[in-house]
Scaffold this active site. Structure first.
Site, PDB file in Angstrom:
ATOM      1  N   ASP A  58     106.271 -14.555  15.076  1.00 42.64           N
ATOM      2  CA  ASP A  58     107.037 -14.028  16.195  1.00 42.64           C
ATOM      3  C   ASP A  58     108.539 -14.217  15.932  1.00 42.64           C
ATOM      4  O   ASP A  58     108.931 -14.987  15.049  1.00 42.64           O
ATOM      5  CB  ASP A  58     106.635 -14.665  17.522  1.00 42.64           C
ATOM      6  N   ASP A  60     111.893 -15.239  17.701  1.00 44.70           N
ATOM      7  CA  ASP A  60     112.525 -15.828  18.883  1.00 44.70           C
ATOM      8  C   ASP A  60     114.044 -15.732  18.769  1.00 44.70           C
ATOM      9  O   ASP A  60     114.608 -15.833  17.673  1.00 44.70           O
ATOM     10  CB  ASP A  60     112.125 -17.303  19.019  1.00 44.70           C
ATOM     11  N   ASP A 131     112.714 -29.621  15.998  1.00 44.78           N
ATOM     12  CA  ASP A 131     111.861 -30.656  15.404  1.00 44.78           C
ATOM     13  C   ASP A 131     112.215 -30.985  13.951  1.00 44.78           C
ATOM     14  O   ASP A 131     112.564 -32.111  13.626  1.00 44.78           O
ATOM     15  CB  ASP A 131     110.375 -30.289  15.556  1.00 44.78           C
TER      16      ASP A 131
HETATM   17  P1  ATP Z   1     105.072 -20.700  13.976  1.00 44.22           P
HETATM   18  O1  ATP Z   1     105.139 -19.743  12.864  1.00 44.22           O
HETATM   19  O2  ATP Z   1     103.990 -21.727  13.817  1.00 44.22           O
HETATM   20  O3  ATP Z   1     105.105 -20.073  15.352  1.00 44.22           O
HETATM   21  P2  ATP Z   1     107.591 -21.768  14.809  1.00 44.22           P
HETATM   22  O4  ATP Z   1     108.611 -22.588  14.068  1.00 44.22           O
HETATM   23  O5  ATP Z   1     108.048 -20.464  15.386  1.00 44.22           O
HETATM   24  O6  ATP Z   1     106.399 -21.570  13.817  1.00 44.22           O
HETATM   25  P3  ATP Z   1     106.913 -22.506  17.504  1.00 44.22           P
HETATM   26  O7  ATP Z   1     105.883 -23.471  17.969  1.00 44.22           O
HETATM   27  O8  ATP Z   1     106.762 -21.071  17.834  1.00 44.22           O
HETATM   28  O9  ATP Z   1     107.005 -22.694  15.930  1.00 44.22           O
HETATM   29  O10 ATP Z   1     108.306 -23.057  18.020  1.00 44.22           O
HETATM   30  C1  ATP Z   1     109.516 -22.320  17.888  1.00 44.22           C
HETATM   31  C2  ATP Z   1     110.668 -23.264  17.555  1.00 44.22           C
HETATM   32  O11 ATP Z   1     110.862 -24.195  18.624  1.00 44.22           O
HETATM   33  C3  ATP Z   1     110.446 -24.133  16.326  1.00 44.22           C
HETATM   34  O12 ATP Z   1     110.830 -23.444  15.151  1.00 44.22           O
HETATM   35  C4  ATP Z   1     111.336 -25.324  16.603  1.00 44.22           C
HETATM   36  O13 ATP Z   1     112.668 -25.047  16.284  1.00 44.22           O
HETATM   37  C5  ATP Z   1     111.233 -25.473  18.113  1.00 44.22           C
HETATM   38  N1  ATP Z   1     110.185 -26.442  18.511  1.00 44.22           N
HETATM   39  C6  ATP Z   1     108.889 -26.178  18.747  1.00 44.22           C
HETATM   40  N2  ATP Z   1     108.229 -27.283  19.104  1.00 44.22           N
HETATM   41  C7  ATP Z   1     109.124 -28.274  19.128  1.00 44.22           C
HETATM   42  C8  ATP Z   1     109.052 -29.677  19.426  1.00 44.22           C
HETATM   43  N3  ATP Z   1     107.922 -30.242  19.789  1.00 44.22           N
HETATM   44  N4  ATP Z   1     110.201 -30.404  19.320  1.00 44.22           N
HETATM   45  C9  ATP Z   1     111.377 -29.815  18.985  1.00 44.22           C
HETATM   46  N5  ATP Z   1     111.481 -28.520  18.680  1.00 44.22           N
HETATM   47  C10 ATP Z   1     110.398 -27.754  18.745  1.00 44.22           C
HETATM   48 MG    MG Z   2     106.701 -19.291  16.648  1.00 44.38          MG
END
Ligand code: ATP
Ligand code: MG
Length: 429
Positions: A58, A60, A131
Protein backbone atom coordinates in the site's frame (compact mmCIF):
# COMPACT_ATOMS: atom_id res chain seq x y z
CA UNK A 1 19.56 9.45 17.94
CA UNK A 2 19.54 13.17 17.57
CA UNK A 3 16.12 14.50 16.55
CA UNK A 4 17.38 17.97 15.72
CA UNK A 5 19.92 16.90 13.17
CA UNK A 6 19.62 17.82 9.53
CA UNK A 7 18.28 15.05 7.32
CA UNK A 8 20.30 13.27 4.71
CA UNK A 9 18.64 14.24 1.41
CA UNK A 10 19.08 12.02 -1.60
CA UNK A 11 18.26 13.90 -4.84
CA UNK A 12 16.33 12.25 -7.68
CA UNK A 13 19.53 11.60 -9.62
CA UNK A 14 20.91 9.47 -6.77
CA UNK A 15 18.07 7.03 -6.13
CA UNK A 16 15.95 4.57 -8.05
CA UNK A 17 12.39 5.57 -7.12
CA UNK A 18 10.49 6.55 -10.23
CA UNK A 19 7.00 8.05 -10.27
CA UNK A 20 6.07 5.31 -12.73
CA UNK A 21 6.31 2.82 -9.85
CA UNK A 22 4.05 4.84 -7.56
CA UNK A 23 0.35 4.11 -7.52
CA UNK A 24 -1.38 6.71 -9.77
CA UNK A 25 -4.04 7.51 -7.15
CA UNK A 26 -1.37 8.01 -4.47
CA UNK A 27 0.38 10.36 -6.90
CA UNK A 28 -2.85 12.33 -7.41
CA UNK A 29 -3.20 12.72 -3.63
CA UNK A 30 0.44 13.80 -3.24
CA UNK A 31 0.19 16.35 -6.08
CA UNK A 32 -3.06 17.88 -4.84
CA UNK A 33 -1.67 18.34 -1.32
CA UNK A 34 1.53 19.88 -2.72
CA UNK A 35 -0.38 22.20 -5.11
CA UNK A 36 -2.28 23.52 -2.13
CA UNK A 37 0.88 24.50 -0.33
CA UNK A 38 1.35 21.47 1.91
CA UNK A 39 4.28 19.17 2.44
CA UNK A 40 3.37 15.81 0.89
CA UNK A 41 5.51 12.73 1.40
CA UNK A 42 5.16 9.11 0.46
CA UNK A 43 6.13 7.27 3.66
CA UNK A 44 6.73 3.96 5.39
CA UNK A 45 6.68 0.59 3.68
CA UNK A 46 6.13 2.02 0.19
CA UNK A 47 9.45 3.91 0.18
CA UNK A 48 11.25 0.90 1.67
CA UNK A 49 9.81 -1.53 -0.87
CA UNK A 50 10.41 0.76 -3.86
CA UNK A 51 14.05 1.17 -2.86
CA UNK A 52 14.33 -2.61 -2.58
CA UNK A 53 12.77 -3.08 -6.02
CA UNK A 54 9.62 -4.67 -4.59
CA UNK A 55 6.00 -3.79 -5.29
CA UNK A 56 4.56 -2.06 -2.21
CA UNK A 57 1.37 -3.46 -0.65
CA UNK A 58 0.00 0.00 0.00
CA UNK A 59 1.01 3.64 -0.51
CA UNK A 60 0.71 5.76 2.62
CA UNK A 61 1.02 9.54 2.57
CA UNK A 62 2.08 11.93 5.35
CA UNK A 63 1.52 15.68 5.27
CA UNK A 64 1.53 18.84 7.37
CA UNK A 65 -2.11 19.45 6.40
CA UNK A 66 -4.48 18.88 9.33
CA UNK A 67 -7.32 16.33 8.95
CA UNK A 68 -9.93 19.05 8.41
CA UNK A 69 -7.80 20.63 5.65
CA UNK A 70 -7.32 17.25 3.95
CA UNK A 71 -11.06 16.65 4.01
CA UNK A 72 -11.71 19.99 2.30
CA UNK A 73 -9.31 19.08 -0.53
CA UNK A 74 -10.83 15.69 -1.34
CA UNK A 75 -14.54 15.07 -1.84
CA UNK A 76 -13.92 11.34 -1.52
CA UNK A 77 -12.27 11.70 1.91
CA UNK A 78 -13.44 10.09 5.15
CA UNK A 79 -11.85 10.85 8.51
CA UNK A 80 -11.40 7.82 10.72
CA UNK A 81 -9.97 7.15 14.17
CA UNK A 82 -10.96 8.79 17.42
CA UNK A 83 -7.73 9.87 19.08
CA UNK A 84 -5.58 10.39 16.03
CA UNK A 85 -7.65 11.21 12.98
CA UNK A 86 -6.51 9.69 9.71
CA UNK A 87 -7.87 10.60 6.30
CA UNK A 88 -8.95 7.80 3.99
CA UNK A 89 -9.27 8.91 0.39
CA UNK A 90 -11.51 6.46 -1.46
CA UNK A 91 -11.07 5.59 -5.13
CA UNK A 92 -12.86 3.35 -7.57
CA UNK A 93 -12.44 -0.39 -7.09
CA UNK A 94 -12.29 -0.04 -3.30
CA UNK A 95 -8.81 1.45 -3.29
CA UNK A 96 -8.02 3.63 -0.28
CA UNK A 97 -5.03 5.95 0.11
CA UNK A 98 -4.32 6.70 3.75
CA UNK A 99 -3.17 10.23 4.55
CA UNK A 100 -1.85 11.03 8.03
CA UNK A 101 -0.86 14.39 9.46
CA UNK A 102 2.76 14.36 10.74
CA UNK A 103 2.72 13.32 14.36
CA UNK A 104 5.04 12.79 17.25
CA UNK A 105 5.27 10.15 19.94
CA UNK A 106 3.00 11.18 22.82
CA UNK A 107 4.84 12.78 25.73
CA UNK A 108 5.02 10.08 28.43
CA UNK A 109 4.79 12.74 31.18
CA UNK A 110 1.24 13.54 30.06
CA UNK A 111 -0.59 10.42 31.15
CA UNK A 112 -3.72 10.94 29.13
CA UNK A 113 -3.64 12.85 25.86
CA UNK A 114 -6.75 14.90 26.13
CA UNK A 115 -6.06 17.22 23.21
CA UNK A 116 -5.50 15.35 19.95
CA UNK A 117 -3.68 18.40 18.56
CA UNK A 118 -0.86 17.62 21.00
CA UNK A 119 0.04 14.58 18.96
CA UNK A 120 0.59 16.48 15.69
CA UNK A 121 4.25 16.99 14.97
CA UNK A 122 6.92 18.02 12.49
CA UNK A 123 8.39 15.81 9.74
CA UNK A 124 11.41 15.04 11.92
CA UNK A 125 9.20 14.05 14.86
CA UNK A 126 7.12 11.92 12.55
CA UNK A 127 10.23 10.11 11.34
CA UNK A 128 11.45 9.39 14.89
CA UNK A 129 8.13 8.01 16.14
CA UNK A 130 8.34 5.23 13.54
CA UNK A 131 9.54 1.72 14.36
CA UNK A 132 12.67 0.84 12.33
CA UNK A 133 14.97 3.00 10.28
CA UNK A 134 14.08 1.44 6.91
CA UNK A 135 10.41 2.33 7.63
CA UNK A 136 11.24 5.94 8.49
CA UNK A 137 12.11 7.28 5.02
CA UNK A 138 10.16 10.00 3.17
CA UNK A 139 9.81 10.52 -0.58
CA UNK A 140 9.06 14.20 -1.22
CA UNK A 141 6.78 14.84 -4.20
CA UNK A 142 7.99 18.44 -4.52
CA UNK A 143 11.63 17.58 -5.18
CA UNK A 144 11.40 13.83 -5.95
CA UNK A 145 14.12 13.40 -3.33
CA UNK A 146 14.33 11.00 -0.39
CA UNK A 147 14.52 12.57 3.04
CA UNK A 148 16.23 10.48 5.70
CA UNK A 149 16.27 11.64 9.33
CA UNK A 150 16.85 8.25 10.90
CA UNK A 151 19.62 6.51 8.95
CA UNK A 152 17.29 4.30 6.92
CA UNK A 153 19.23 4.70 3.67
CA UNK A 154 22.40 3.37 5.28
CA UNK A 155 20.51 0.41 6.70
CA UNK A 156 18.90 -0.35 3.33
CA UNK A 157 22.34 -0.61 1.78
CA UNK A 158 23.73 -2.57 4.76
CA UNK A 159 20.64 -4.76 4.54
CA UNK A 160 19.87 -4.61 8.22
CA UNK A 161 16.97 -3.83 10.50
CA UNK A 162 17.65 -1.28 13.23
CA UNK A 163 15.15 0.10 15.74
CA UNK A 164 14.83 3.89 15.86
CA UNK A 165 15.96 5.15 19.28
CA UNK A 166 16.83 3.17 22.41
CA UNK A 167 15.62 -0.41 21.86
CA UNK A 168 14.27 -1.25 25.34
CA UNK A 169 12.42 2.07 25.62
CA UNK A 170 10.84 1.67 22.17
CA UNK A 171 9.85 -1.96 22.90
CA UNK A 172 8.35 -0.94 26.24
CA UNK A 173 6.28 1.78 24.50
CA UNK A 174 4.94 -0.77 22.05
CA UNK A 175 6.03 -4.42 22.36
CA UNK A 176 4.70 -5.25 18.88
CA UNK A 177 7.80 -3.45 17.57
CA UNK A 178 9.88 -6.53 18.52
CA UNK A 179 7.66 -8.58 16.28
CA UNK A 180 7.96 -6.00 13.49
CA UNK A 181 11.77 -6.06 13.75
CA UNK A 182 11.72 -9.83 13.18
CA UNK A 183 9.06 -9.60 10.46
CA UNK A 184 10.98 -7.16 8.26
CA UNK A 185 14.31 -8.88 8.87
CA UNK A 186 12.87 -12.24 7.80
CA UNK A 187 10.77 -11.01 4.87
CA UNK A 188 13.68 -9.03 3.37
CA UNK A 189 16.46 -11.44 4.32
CA UNK A 190 18.08 -8.65 6.41
CA UNK A 191 20.27 -9.01 9.49
CA UNK A 192 19.27 -7.37 12.77
CA UNK A 193 21.46 -4.69 14.29
CA UNK A 194 23.06 -5.92 17.52
CA UNK A 195 21.33 -3.68 20.10
CA UNK A 196 18.01 -4.06 18.32
CA UNK A 197 18.26 -7.87 18.53
CA UNK A 198 19.90 -7.94 21.96
CA UNK A 199 17.02 -6.17 23.70
CA UNK A 200 14.35 -8.56 22.45
CA UNK A 201 14.83 -11.44 24.94
CA UNK A 202 14.62 -9.16 27.99
CA UNK A 203 11.46 -7.43 26.79
CA UNK A 204 9.59 -10.32 25.18
CA UNK A 205 7.33 -10.86 28.20
CA UNK A 206 5.83 -7.40 27.53
CA UNK A 207 4.21 -8.74 24.41
CA UNK A 208 1.82 -10.82 26.53
CA UNK A 209 0.25 -7.59 27.79
CA UNK A 210 -0.77 -6.48 24.28
CA UNK A 211 -4.36 -6.93 23.22
CA UNK A 212 -5.04 -10.49 22.07
CA UNK A 213 -7.06 -9.32 19.09
CA UNK A 214 -4.26 -6.98 17.93
CA UNK A 215 -1.92 -9.97 18.06
CA UNK A 216 -4.36 -11.98 15.97
CA UNK A 217 -4.39 -9.17 13.39
CA UNK A 218 -0.59 -8.99 13.35
CA UNK A 219 -0.34 -12.77 13.12
CA UNK A 220 -2.62 -12.85 10.10
CA UNK A 221 -0.43 -10.26 8.33
CA UNK A 222 2.42 -12.77 8.56
CA UNK A 223 0.32 -15.86 7.91
CA UNK A 224 -1.00 -14.38 4.65
CA UNK A 225 2.18 -12.57 3.62
CA UNK A 226 3.46 -15.32 1.33
CA UNK A 227 6.65 -15.38 3.45
CA UNK A 228 5.19 -17.03 6.55
CA UNK A 229 7.79 -19.85 6.56
CA UNK A 230 10.69 -17.39 6.87
CA UNK A 231 8.93 -15.02 9.25
CA UNK A 232 7.58 -17.69 11.63
CA UNK A 233 10.92 -19.48 11.69
CA UNK A 234 12.58 -16.29 12.96
CA UNK A 235 9.70 -15.61 15.39
CA UNK A 236 10.15 -19.13 16.78
CA UNK A 237 13.91 -18.73 17.10
CA UNK A 238 13.18 -15.72 19.32
CA UNK A 239 10.49 -17.64 21.30
CA UNK A 240 7.62 -15.45 20.12
CA UNK A 241 5.40 -18.46 19.50
CA UNK A 242 5.63 -19.34 23.19
CA UNK A 243 4.15 -15.95 24.02
CA UNK A 244 1.51 -16.04 21.30
CA UNK A 245 0.41 -19.67 21.67
CA UNK A 246 1.53 -20.58 25.21
CA UNK A 247 2.14 -24.34 25.61
CA UNK A 248 1.08 -24.97 22.02
CA UNK A 249 3.77 -22.54 20.87
CA UNK A 250 6.38 -24.22 23.04
CA UNK A 251 5.66 -27.57 21.37
CA UNK A 252 5.79 -25.98 17.91
CA UNK A 253 9.06 -24.22 18.75
CA UNK A 254 10.94 -26.90 20.62
CA UNK A 255 10.01 -30.35 19.36
CA UNK A 256 12.22 -30.84 16.34
CA UNK A 257 9.87 -33.24 14.57
CA UNK A 258 6.91 -30.85 15.05
CA UNK A 259 8.95 -27.83 14.06
CA UNK A 260 10.16 -29.45 10.83
CA UNK A 261 6.63 -30.47 9.88
CA UNK A 262 5.37 -26.94 10.59
CA UNK A 263 8.04 -25.41 8.34
CA UNK A 264 7.06 -27.76 5.54
CA UNK A 265 3.36 -26.90 5.89
CA UNK A 266 4.02 -23.17 6.04
CA UNK A 267 5.96 -23.40 2.78
CA UNK A 268 2.92 -25.13 1.26
CA UNK A 269 0.67 -22.36 2.64
CA UNK A 270 2.97 -19.67 1.19
CA UNK A 271 2.80 -21.26 -2.25
CA UNK A 272 -1.00 -21.20 -2.09
CA UNK A 273 -1.09 -17.55 -1.03
CA UNK A 274 1.38 -16.51 -3.72
CA UNK A 275 -0.61 -18.35 -6.39
CA UNK A 276 -3.75 -16.39 -5.43
CA UNK A 277 -5.50 -19.33 -3.71
CA UNK A 278 -5.54 -17.83 -0.23
CA UNK A 279 -7.16 -20.38 2.10
CA UNK A 280 -9.89 -19.56 4.62
CA UNK A 281 -8.79 -18.92 8.22
CA UNK A 282 -10.25 -22.25 9.30
CA UNK A 283 -8.05 -24.07 6.77
CA UNK A 284 -4.97 -21.95 7.55
CA UNK A 285 -5.22 -22.40 11.32
CA UNK A 286 -5.89 -26.14 10.96
CA UNK A 287 -2.78 -26.46 8.85
CA UNK A 288 -0.75 -24.42 11.32
CA UNK A 289 -1.95 -26.45 14.32
CA UNK A 290 -1.82 -29.89 12.69
CA UNK A 291 1.81 -30.73 13.66
CA UNK A 292 0.92 -29.97 17.30
CA UNK A 293 -2.53 -31.60 17.23
CA UNK A 294 -1.18 -34.83 15.74
CA UNK A 295 1.28 -35.22 18.61
CA UNK A 296 -1.33 -34.36 21.26
CA UNK A 297 -3.83 -36.84 19.86
CA UNK A 298 -1.14 -39.50 19.60
CA UNK A 299 0.29 -38.98 23.08
CA UNK A 300 -2.75 -38.03 25.11
CA UNK A 301 -5.74 -39.47 23.24
CA UNK A 302 -7.18 -42.93 23.89
CA UNK A 303 -8.53 -44.86 20.87
CA UNK A 304 -12.15 -44.04 21.71
CA UNK A 305 -11.64 -40.76 23.47
CA UNK A 306 -13.30 -37.54 22.39
CA UNK A 307 -10.39 -36.03 20.46
CA UNK A 308 -12.25 -32.84 19.73
CA UNK A 309 -12.70 -32.20 23.43
CA UNK A 310 -9.07 -33.10 24.03
CA UNK A 311 -7.86 -30.51 21.50
CA UNK A 312 -10.30 -27.83 22.69
CA UNK A 313 -9.23 -28.41 26.32
CA UNK A 314 -5.53 -28.32 25.46
CA UNK A 315 -5.97 -25.06 23.54
CA UNK A 316 -7.98 -23.54 26.39
CA UNK A 317 -5.32 -24.53 28.94
CA UNK A 318 -2.36 -23.47 26.79
CA UNK A 319 -2.09 -19.96 28.19
CA UNK A 320 -1.97 -18.42 24.70
CA UNK A 321 -2.14 -14.65 24.68
CA UNK A 322 -3.30 -14.30 21.08
CA UNK A 323 -7.08 -14.42 20.71
CA UNK A 324 -8.14 -16.64 17.83
CA UNK A 325 -11.85 -15.89 17.27
CA UNK A 326 -14.08 -18.58 18.75
CA UNK A 327 -15.62 -19.66 15.44
CA UNK A 328 -12.25 -20.13 13.74
CA UNK A 329 -10.84 -22.02 16.70
CA UNK A 330 -13.90 -24.30 16.83
CA UNK A 331 -13.84 -25.09 13.13
CA UNK A 332 -10.07 -25.73 13.23
CA UNK A 333 -10.65 -28.24 16.05
CA UNK A 334 -13.35 -29.96 13.95
CA UNK A 335 -11.06 -30.12 10.94
CA UNK A 336 -8.16 -31.49 13.00
CA UNK A 337 -10.29 -34.25 14.45
CA UNK A 338 -11.57 -35.31 11.01
CA UNK A 339 -8.03 -35.16 9.67
CA UNK A 340 -6.87 -37.47 12.44
CA UNK A 341 -9.61 -39.96 11.54
CA UNK A 342 -8.61 -39.78 7.89
CA UNK A 343 -4.98 -40.56 8.73
CA UNK A 344 -6.06 -43.49 10.89
CA UNK A 345 -8.40 -44.80 8.22
CA UNK A 346 -5.59 -44.74 5.69
CA UNK A 347 -3.43 -46.73 8.07
CA UNK A 348 -5.99 -49.27 9.28
CA UNK A 349 -8.46 -49.47 6.40
CA UNK A 350 -11.28 -48.85 8.86
CA UNK A 351 -13.42 -45.85 8.04
CA UNK A 352 -16.58 -44.39 9.54
CA UNK A 353 -18.26 -42.91 6.49
CA UNK A 354 -20.61 -40.76 8.56
CA UNK A 355 -17.58 -38.44 8.55
CA UNK A 356 -18.56 -37.29 5.08
CA UNK A 357 -21.64 -35.61 6.46
CA UNK A 358 -19.74 -33.40 8.88
CA UNK A 359 -19.87 -29.68 8.19
CA UNK A 360 -16.07 -29.38 8.22
CA UNK A 361 -15.45 -32.38 5.95
CA UNK A 362 -14.73 -30.23 2.88
CA UNK A 363 -12.19 -28.12 4.76
CA UNK A 364 -10.66 -31.29 6.16
CA UNK A 365 -10.22 -32.72 2.64
CA UNK A 366 -8.58 -29.46 1.63
CA UNK A 367 -6.16 -29.67 4.55
CA UNK A 368 -5.65 -33.39 3.92
CA UNK A 369 -4.46 -32.71 0.39
CA UNK A 370 -2.12 -29.98 1.61
CA UNK A 371 -0.67 -32.15 4.38
CA UNK A 372 -0.24 -35.32 2.35
CA UNK A 373 0.50 -34.00 -1.12
CA UNK A 374 1.74 -30.49 -0.47
CA UNK A 375 -0.77 -29.10 -2.92
CA UNK A 376 -4.44 -28.60 -3.63
CA UNK A 377 -6.27 -31.26 -5.59
CA UNK A 378 -8.93 -29.64 -7.74
CA UNK A 379 -12.32 -31.19 -8.31
CA UNK A 380 -11.80 -34.50 -6.50
CA UNK A 381 -12.02 -35.67 -2.94
CA UNK A 382 -8.32 -36.20 -2.24
CA UNK A 383 -9.01 -38.31 0.82
CA UNK A 384 -11.42 -40.68 -0.94
CA UNK A 385 -8.97 -41.07 -3.79
CA UNK A 386 -6.12 -41.87 -1.39
CA UNK A 387 -8.24 -44.27 0.64
CA UNK A 388 -9.48 -46.10 -2.45
CA UNK A 389 -5.94 -46.43 -3.80
CA UNK A 390 -4.63 -47.76 -0.51
CA UNK A 391 -7.58 -50.04 0.30
CA UNK A 392 -9.15 -51.08 -3.01
CA UNK A 393 -11.07 -53.90 -1.29
CA UNK A 394 -12.98 -51.32 0.76
CA UNK A 395 -14.02 -49.32 -2.29
CA UNK A 396 -17.72 -50.21 -1.99
CA UNK A 397 -17.97 -48.46 1.35
CA UNK A 398 -16.44 -45.39 -0.14
CA UNK A 399 -19.53 -44.82 -2.25
CA UNK A 400 -22.31 -43.40 -0.13
CA UNK A 401 -24.77 -43.42 -3.05
CA UNK A 402 -24.65 -47.18 -3.21
CA UNK A 403 -25.03 -47.47 0.55
CA UNK A 404 -28.06 -45.21 0.50
CA UNK A 405 -29.74 -47.30 -2.18
CA UNK A 406 -29.13 -50.44 -0.16
CA UNK A 407 -30.73 -48.96 2.94
CA UNK A 408 -33.86 -47.84 1.06
CA UNK A 409 -34.19 -51.28 -0.49
CA UNK A 410 -34.03 -52.89 2.94
CA UNK A 411 -36.78 -50.68 4.28
CA UNK A 412 -39.20 -51.47 1.52
CA UNK A 413 -38.62 -55.19 1.67
CA UNK A 414 -38.02 -56.29 5.24
CA UNK A 415 -36.64 -59.77 5.45
CA UNK A 416 -35.03 -59.52 2.02
CA UNK A 417 -32.16 -57.54 3.52
CA UNK A 418 -29.50 -60.22 3.30
CA UNK A 419 -30.23 -60.94 -0.29
CA UNK A 420 -30.32 -57.27 -1.20
CA UNK A 421 -27.05 -56.60 0.50
CA UNK A 422 -25.51 -59.61 -1.18
CA UNK A 423 -26.72 -58.50 -4.61
CA UNK A 424 -25.43 -55.03 -3.99
CA UNK A 425 -22.01 -56.30 -2.90
CA UNK A 426 -21.68 -58.55 -5.89
CA UNK A 427 -22.23 -55.66 -8.25
CA UNK A 428 -19.26 -53.81 -6.88
CA UNK A 429 -16.13 -54.37 -8.90
P1 ATP B 1 3.86 -3.59 5.05
O1 ATP B 1 4.39 -3.80 3.70
O2 ATP B 1 3.99 -4.80 5.94
O3 ATP B 1 2.48 -2.97 5.10
P2 ATP B 1 4.61 -1.13 6.29
O4 ATP B 1 5.96 -0.58 6.66
O5 ATP B 1 3.77 -0.31 5.37
O6 ATP B 1 4.87 -2.56 5.71
P3 ATP B 1 2.45 -0.87 8.17
O7 ATP B 1 2.08 -1.79 9.28
O8 ATP B 1 1.52 -0.68 7.04
O9 ATP B 1 3.86 -1.39 7.64
O10 ATP B 1 2.81 0.51 8.85
C1 ATP B 1 3.08 1.69 8.09
C2 ATP B 1 4.20 2.49 8.75
O11 ATP B 1 3.80 2.92 10.05
C3 ATP B 1 5.49 1.71 8.98
O12 ATP B 1 6.31 1.73 7.83
C4 ATP B 1 6.11 2.45 10.14
O13 ATP B 1 6.78 3.60 9.71
C5 ATP B 1 4.90 2.89 10.95
N1 ATP B 1 4.57 1.93 12.03
C6 ATP B 1 3.76 0.86 11.94
N2 ATP B 1 3.67 0.22 13.12
C7 ATP B 1 4.42 0.91 13.98
C8 ATP B 1 4.74 0.75 15.37
N3 ATP B 1 4.24 -0.24 16.08
N4 ATP B 1 5.58 1.66 15.94
C9 ATP B 1 6.07 2.70 15.22
N5 ATP B 1 5.82 2.88 13.92
C10 ATP B 1 5.01 2.02 13.30
MG1 MG C 1 1.72 -0.91 4.92
Amino acid sequence: MNQTREPNILPRSSHTISRRDIDPEALKVLYRLARNGHKAYLVGGAVRDLLLGKRPKDFDVATDARPGQIKKLFANCFLIGRRFRLAHIHFRGGKIIEVATFRKDPDPSEEIQTDPHNTFGSPVEDAFRRDITINGLFYDINSFSIIDYVGGLGDISRRRVCIIGEPSARYAEDPVRMWRVLRYAASNGFSIEERTAGAIAGNLHLLASCSGSRMYEEFNKDLYSGSSAEIFSLLMRHSLFSVLFGNVGRVLERQVEVNDELSRLLAVHDRLVLSGNTPSPSVSYSLLLWPWARIVMRDKGQPDSDKMKLLADELAASGMSMIIPKGIRASAVHVLEILDRMMQALETGRMRWSLLKKASYKDAVFVFSLVTQGRLTQGEDAFRAAYTAQHPDKTDKANPRKRRRRRRFRKRAPGAGHQAAGQEASRIP
